[in-house]
Scaffold this motif. Structure first.
Motif, mmCIF file in Angstrom:
data_model
loop_
_atom_site.group_PDB
_atom_site.id
_atom_site.type_symbol
_atom_site.label_atom_id
_atom_site.label_comp_id
_atom_site.label_asym_id
_atom_site.label_seq_id
_atom_site.Cartn_x
_atom_site.Cartn_y
_atom_site.Cartn_z
ATOM 1 N N LEU A 264 0.831 -1.199 0.000
ATOM 2 C CA LEU A 264 0.000 0.000 0.000
ATOM 3 C C LEU A 264 0.868 1.253 0.000
ATOM 4 O O LEU A 264 0.619 2.201 -0.762
ATOM 5 C CB LEU A 264 -0.919 -0.030 1.222
ATOM 6 C CG LEU A 264 -1.949 1.103 1.344
ATOM 7 C CD1 LEU A 264 -3.215 0.600 2.038
ATOM 8 C CD2 LEU A 264 -1.402 2.300 2.112
ATOM 9 N N LEU A 265 1.907 1.283 0.840
ATOM 10 C CA LEU A 265 2.773 2.459 0.934
ATOM 11 C C LEU A 265 3.546 2.693 -0.367
ATOM 12 O O LEU A 265 3.696 3.837 -0.819
ATOM 13 C CB LEU A 265 3.746 2.296 2.099
ATOM 14 C CG LEU A 265 3.123 2.314 3.504
ATOM 15 C CD1 LEU A 265 4.176 1.943 4.537
ATOM 16 C CD2 LEU A 265 2.520 3.673 3.814
ATOM 17 N N ALA A 266 4.057 1.611 -0.971
ATOM 18 C CA ALA A 266 4.811 1.752 -2.221
ATOM 19 C C ALA A 266 3.909 2.284 -3.334
ATOM 20 O O ALA A 266 4.319 3.157 -4.122
ATOM 21 C CB ALA A 266 5.420 0.412 -2.615
ATOM 22 N N SER A 267 2.683 1.783 -3.420
ATOM 23 C CA SER A 267 1.754 2.256 -4.451
ATOM 24 C C SER A 267 1.346 3.699 -4.189
ATOM 25 O O SER A 267 1.172 4.486 -5.126
ATOM 26 C CB SER A 267 0.516 1.353 -4.474
ATOM 27 O OG SER A 267 0.865 0.020 -4.758
ATOM 28 N N LEU A 268 1.190 4.046 -2.914
ATOM 29 C CA LEU A 268 0.837 5.412 -2.551
ATOM 30 C C LEU A 268 1.914 6.394 -3.016
ATOM 31 O O LEU A 268 1.627 7.411 -3.651
ATOM 32 C CB LEU A 268 0.634 5.478 -1.038
ATOM 33 C CG LEU A 268 0.169 6.784 -0.405
ATOM 34 C CD1 LEU A 268 -0.674 6.492 0.837
ATOM 35 C CD2 LEU A 268 1.347 7.664 -0.008
ATOM 36 N N VAL A 269 3.174 6.071 -2.720
ATOM 37 C CA VAL A 269 4.274 6.965 -3.088
ATOM 38 C C VAL A 269 4.476 6.992 -4.602
ATOM 39 O O VAL A 269 4.854 8.024 -5.176
ATOM 40 C CB VAL A 269 5.559 6.536 -2.357
ATOM 41 C CG1 VAL A 269 6.770 7.289 -2.884
ATOM 42 C CG2 VAL A 269 5.411 6.764 -0.858
ATOM 43 N N LEU A 270 4.206 5.885 -5.262
ATOM 44 C CA LEU A 270 4.350 5.836 -6.721
ATOM 45 C C LEU A 270 3.495 6.897 -7.393
ATOM 46 O O LEU A 270 3.874 7.448 -8.432
ATOM 47 C CB LEU A 270 3.988 4.443 -7.233
ATOM 48 C CG LEU A 270 4.080 4.206 -8.746
ATOM 49 C CD1 LEU A 270 5.502 4.403 -9.231
ATOM 50 C CD2 LEU A 270 3.574 2.812 -9.101
ATOM 51 N N MET A 271 2.328 7.197 -6.814
ATOM 52 C CA MET A 271 1.437 8.196 -7.395
ATOM 53 C C MET A 271 2.088 9.578 -7.433
ATOM 54 O O MET A 271 1.805 10.378 -8.321
ATOM 55 C CB MET A 271 0.131 8.262 -6.611
ATOM 56 C CG MET A 271 -0.775 7.065 -6.769
ATOM 57 S SD MET A 271 -1.318 6.797 -8.482
ATOM 58 C CE MET A 271 -0.227 5.462 -8.980
ATOM 59 N N ALA A 272 2.947 9.870 -6.448
ATOM 60 C CA ALA A 272 3.623 11.177 -6.444
ATOM 61 C C ALA A 272 4.483 11.333 -7.689
ATOM 62 O O ALA A 272 4.556 12.431 -8.277
ATOM 63 C CB ALA A 272 4.464 11.328 -5.186
ATOM 64 N N GLY A 273 5.162 10.262 -8.097
ATOM 65 C CA GLY A 273 5.986 10.331 -9.290
ATOM 66 C C GLY A 273 5.184 10.275 -10.573
ATOM 67 O O GLY A 273 5.440 11.035 -11.514
ATOM 68 N N MET A 274 4.192 9.393 -10.620
ATOM 69 C CA MET A 274 3.445 9.188 -11.863
ATOM 70 C C MET A 274 2.506 10.338 -12.185
ATOM 71 O O MET A 274 2.299 10.666 -13.356
ATOM 72 C CB MET A 274 2.657 7.874 -11.787
ATOM 73 C CG MET A 274 3.511 6.631 -11.870
ATOM 74 S SD MET A 274 2.534 5.126 -12.084
ATOM 75 C CE MET A 274 1.801 5.419 -13.694
ATOM 76 N N LEU A 275 1.902 10.951 -11.165
ATOM 77 C CA LEU A 275 0.905 11.995 -11.407
ATOM 78 C C LEU A 275 1.463 13.408 -11.261
ATOM 79 O O LEU A 275 1.184 14.274 -12.094
ATOM 80 C CB LEU A 275 -0.270 11.825 -10.434
ATOM 81 C CG LEU A 275 -1.097 10.545 -10.573
ATOM 82 C CD1 LEU A 275 -2.235 10.546 -9.555
ATOM 83 C CD2 LEU A 275 -1.644 10.387 -11.983
#
Length: 460
Positions: A264-275
Motif C-alpha cells: 500500500l505504501l509503495a503504491s501510494l508513493v508511486l502516485m507522487a511520481g506518476m501523477l
C-alpha cells in the motif's frame, strides 16, 4: 524458466487498458459531447477493477483458477466490444466498468496462477517476467491510445483487445494444466456487498475531493464517512463469515501483514511520481503534456528493471529481505532530490531521480507478492494475492487523493508553484521511512528451492 506466453498476453491486455484511455479522453469527449464527466471512463474501470481483484482470488480458490481466468477474459472482451460500439457516455462508462471486472480479476489470477506453476524460487523468476510485461503495458498505453485516436479512431483502443484476448483464451484452454480447486464452497455475498460499498466510497472521495468539490464539503465528507463505516462493517462480516472473501487469519502471519502494508505504501508513493512529476513539468516548467508524459517512462523502466533483477536474484538465492530495505532508502533519497527541482532544473536532474524512484518501488513489488504468497497455505494463494493487489489499488487511490490535497494546500495562486510541489515530494519521505521500518521487521527465512505442493503445468 517456463515461457507462459498466454498469461503474458492476458496480463498485457488488462494492464494496457489502465492507461490507454488517458491520451484518448479529449477525442472521446468531443465525439460523445461529454464535458467534465468524461473522467468517469477511467474511474469506472478503477472502481470495478479494485473489487474484482479481491473477489477473483477467492473464486479461484473455490472453483479453480483456470475456469475463473477464462470467464474473466470473456467478460473483459465483452466489455471491450461494448466500449468500442458505445454511442453515449453512460453506456461507455458502464462498458468500462464491465471491462474493469475482467481486468482486475485477470491481474490477480495471473499472479496467483504462478503459485500453482512453480516453486517459490522459480516463481520469483516467472513473476519477474510477468512484472516486466505489466509495466511494458502501462508504458505502451498512452502511446497506443494517442496513435489509435489520431490515426484511426478512439474506438480501436478497445477493439485491439479482441484478437489478443481470443488468442490468450485458446492457448489457456489448450495448454494450461492446474491442480483442482480446494473444494466447492459458498461465495460471501454480504462481504462482496460491503467491500463494494467501501471501495466505491473511497473512489468517490478521491475523485471528487479537491476537484469537483472542496475537501470540507458534504459531498466529499459523506463518502469519507461511509468508507469508515463500511470498512468496519466489512471486518465484522468477514470475522463472522463461514467462507470469507478476506480470511482475517491471513493477517495472523506477521510477514503477510507487513508486506500488505508495504504494498500500500509503495503504491501510494508511486502516485507522487506518476501523477505530480508530469504536472510539475507542465505548470512550473511549462512543457507540453506529451513531453511531460515522457518523463514517466524512466520511472516505469526503473520499476521494470528492479522487478526483473530482484526476481532473478531471489530465484537464485531465496533471500528477499534486503530489497525492500534498499528500495525504501532509494525512494526516500530520490524524492528528496526531486523536491529541490525548480523551473530551471535540467532534464537529467529530473530523469535520474525519477528512474531511481522506479527502481526502489520495483524492489517492493516483487517481494510483496512473493513473501505474501509464501506466508500462507497453498489453498489460500489466490485469496492472498487478491488481498495484496487490493492493498495496492487502495494505495494508489489514497496516494492520488492525499498528494492532491497537499498540493492544493500549498497552492496560493491560480496554479501551483515549485514550493507546492516541493511539499508533495517531501511528504513521500515519512511514508518511505515507515516502509523501511516494516521491511526491517520481515523474517529472514529464505524461500525454498522446491515446493511442497504439486505444481501445475504449462506447455509453452
Amino acid at each position: 524458466m517456463m515461457l507462459v506466453i498466454p498469461l503474458m498476453l492476458a496480463l498485457f491486455m488488462a494492464n494496457l487498458d489502465q492507461t490507454i484511455v488517458a491520451t484518448a479522453l479529449p477525442g472521446i469527449g468531443a465525439d460523445l459531447g461529454a464535458g467534465a464527466d468524461i473522467s468517469w471512463i477511467a474511474t469506472a474501470y478503477l472502481l470495478t477493477g479494485s473489487v474484482s481483484t479481491l473477489l477473483s482470488g477467492r473464486l479461484g480458490d473455490l472453483y479453480g483458477r483456470k475456469k475463473v481466468l477464462q470467464l474473466t477474459v470473456v467478460v473483459f472482451l465483452v466489455g471491450s466490444l461494448l466500449s468500442g460500439v458505445a454511442r453515449t457516455l453512460p453506456l461507455l462508462a458502464a462498458s468500462r466498468a464491465l471491462q474493469g471486472v475482467g481486468g482486475g480479476a485477470i491481474t490477480s489470477l495471473v499472479m496467483a496462477i504462478t503459485g500453482d506453476l512453480a516453486s517459490p524460487r522459480r516463481r520469483a523468476r516467472l513473476q519477474a517476467a510477468l512484472g516486466a510485461v505489466a509495466a511494458a503495458a502501462l508504458i505502451a498505453g498512452p502511446l497506443c491510445g494517442g496513435a489509435f485516436s489520431d490515426g484511426l479512431s478512439w474506438r480501436w483502443i478497445f477493439y485491439v483487445n479482441l484478437p489478443i484476448g481470443a488468442l490468450a483464451l485458446v492457448a489457456v484452454a489448450a495448454k494450461l494444466r492446474l491442480p483442482g480447486p480446494a473444494g466447492e464452497g459458498r461465495v460471501d455475498i454480504l462481504g462482496a456487498v460491503t467491500v463494494t460499498v467501501f471501495t466505491t466510497s473511497v473512489v468517490l472521495f478521491t475523485t471528487w475531493g479537491g476537484h469537483d468539490h472542496p475537501w470540507s464539503s458534504p459531498a466529499v465528507l459523506a463518502p469519507a464517512g461511509l468508507a469508515v463505516v463500511s470498512l468496519g462493517g466489512y471486518l465484522l462480516v468477514e470475522h463472522r463469515a463461514a467462507e470469507p472473501i478476506t480470511p482475517l487469519h491471513l493477517f495472523r502471519s506477521t510477514d503477510f501483514s507487513l508486506v500488505a502494508v508495504q504494498f500500500l505504501l509503495a503504491s501510494l508513493v508511486l502516485m507522487a511520481g506518476m501523477l505530480y512529476a508530469p504536472m510539475f513539468l507542465q505548470t512550473v516548467q511549462h512543457t507540453s503534456a506529451f513531453t511531460a508524459g515522457l518523463y514517466v517512462i524512466p520511472l516505469l523502466l526503473g520499476l521494470v528493471a528492479a522487478a526483473v533483477l530482484s526476481g532473478l536474484l531471489i530465484g537464485r538465492t531465496g533471500r528477499y529481505k534486503p530489497y525492500p530495505v534498499v528500495g525504501a532508502v532509494l525512494v526516500a533519497a530520490s524524492m528528496t532530490v526531486l523536491g529541490h527541482a525548480d523551473r530551471n532544473t535540467g532534464a537529467v536532474a529530473l530523469i535520474v531521480p525519477l528512474a531511481v524512484t522506479g527502481i526502489g518501488i520495483g524492489f517492493f513489488v516483487q517481494v510483496c507478492i512473493l513473501v505474501g504468497q509464501f506466508s500462507v497455505a497453498h489453498d489460500h494463494i489466490g485469496t492472498a494475492t487478491g488481498v495484496l493487489n487490493f492493498f495496492r489499488s487502495l494505495g494508489g487511490a489514497f496516494g492520488a487523493a492525499l498528494f492532491g490535497a497537499i498540493l492544493a494546500a500549498g497552492t496560493h495562486g491560480p496554479v501551483p508553484d515549485a514550493a507546492a510541489f516541493r511539499s508533495v515530494f517531501a511528504w513521500t519521505v515519512p511514508f518511505m521511512a515507515l516502509a523501511l521500518a516494516l521491511a526491517l521487521l520481515l523474517g529472514k527465512q529464505p524461500l525454498p528451492e522446491a515446493s511442497v505442493q504439486q505444481p501445475g503445468q504449462f506447455d509453452a
